[in-house]
Design an enzyme around this catalytic site. Sequence first.
Site, mmCIF file in Angstrom:
data_model
loop_
_atom_site.group_PDB
_atom_site.id
_atom_site.type_symbol
_atom_site.label_atom_id
_atom_site.label_comp_id
_atom_site.label_asym_id
_atom_site.label_seq_id
_atom_site.Cartn_x
_atom_site.Cartn_y
_atom_site.Cartn_z
ATOM 1 C CG ASN A 47 -0.424 -0.226 2.520
ATOM 2 O OD1 ASN A 47 0.602 -0.883 2.674
ATOM 3 N ND2 ASN A 47 -1.081 0.306 3.532
ATOM 4 C CB CYS B 255 -5.143 -1.572 -1.640
ATOM 5 S SG CYS B 255 -6.494 -0.828 -0.731
ATOM 6 C CD GLU C 231 -5.106 -6.149 -1.074
ATOM 7 O OE1 GLU C 231 -4.586 -5.011 -0.995
ATOM 8 O OE2 GLU C 231 -5.877 -6.589 -0.208
ATOM 9 C CB CYS D 39 -10.654 -2.749 0.387
ATOM 10 S SG CYS D 39 -10.094 -2.081 -1.190
HETATM 11 N N1 THU Z 1 -5.192 -1.595 2.528
HETATM 12 C C1 THU Z 1 -4.580 -2.434 1.642
HETATM 13 O O1 THU Z 1 -3.479 -2.162 1.140
HETATM 14 N N2 THU Z 1 -5.217 -3.577 1.329
HETATM 15 C C2 THU Z 1 -6.384 -3.994 1.872
HETATM 16 O O2 THU Z 1 -6.862 -5.042 1.519
HETATM 17 C C3 THU Z 1 -7.052 -3.178 2.879
HETATM 18 C C4 THU Z 1 -6.480 -1.837 3.112
HETATM 19 C C5 THU Z 1 -4.490 -0.375 2.916
HETATM 20 C C6 THU Z 1 -5.111 0.895 2.453
HETATM 21 C C7 THU Z 1 -4.568 1.864 3.481
HETATM 22 O O3 THU Z 1 -3.259 2.254 3.075
HETATM 23 C C8 THU Z 1 -4.436 1.048 4.749
HETATM 24 O O4 THU Z 1 -4.432 -0.305 4.305
HETATM 25 C C9 THU Z 1 -5.560 1.257 5.735
HETATM 26 O O5 THU Z 1 -6.799 1.153 5.154
#
Ligand code: THU
Length: 134
Positions: free
Chosen positions: A44, A55, A57, A86
């Site tokens: 992320n 994110c 992913e 998410c």
């Molecule tokens: N985040 C991800 O990278 N992947 C997920 O599946 C859920 C959330 C990140 C987004 C943000 O930088 C932090 O986690 C908090 O939401």
Amino acid sequence: MDEKRQELIQAAVEARKWAYAPYSSYFVGAAVLADSGEIYDGVNVENAAYPTSICAERVAIFKAASQGERNFIAIAVVTENGGTPCGSCRQVMAEFGNDLEVLIADDQGQLLQETTLAELLPGAFGPGDLPAKK
Ligand code: THU
């Protein structure tokens, strides 16, 4: 769990150290296995303008897609507490097929949940829902 999946989780664990999450302090690592056999990782990357963040992913999938990959076998997602992808990431995954295996692991690489995109996003809207191009 076969060797390639273990390698995928390990790639996500290792990538996670590069997560840029100064606002949430929620560090995420991801790694996607393409049918070419290549693994692409992602983390992320947050932004002071919060909604601009992305994110792990999606970074991994976009990296792979931008290298020409179109078919994916599995994705590993690593967080401290086994959080699942998410909604936006699920939708991005759906673009490339609903059979994708989703491996959820903790920061030690311990597999906590093994599921599929079809389970995470039932009834997904995908490329097949658009009218055929003339
Ligand atoms: N985040 C991800 O990278 N992947 C997920 O599946 C859920 C959330 C990140 C987004 C943000 O930088 C932090 O986690 C908090 O939401």
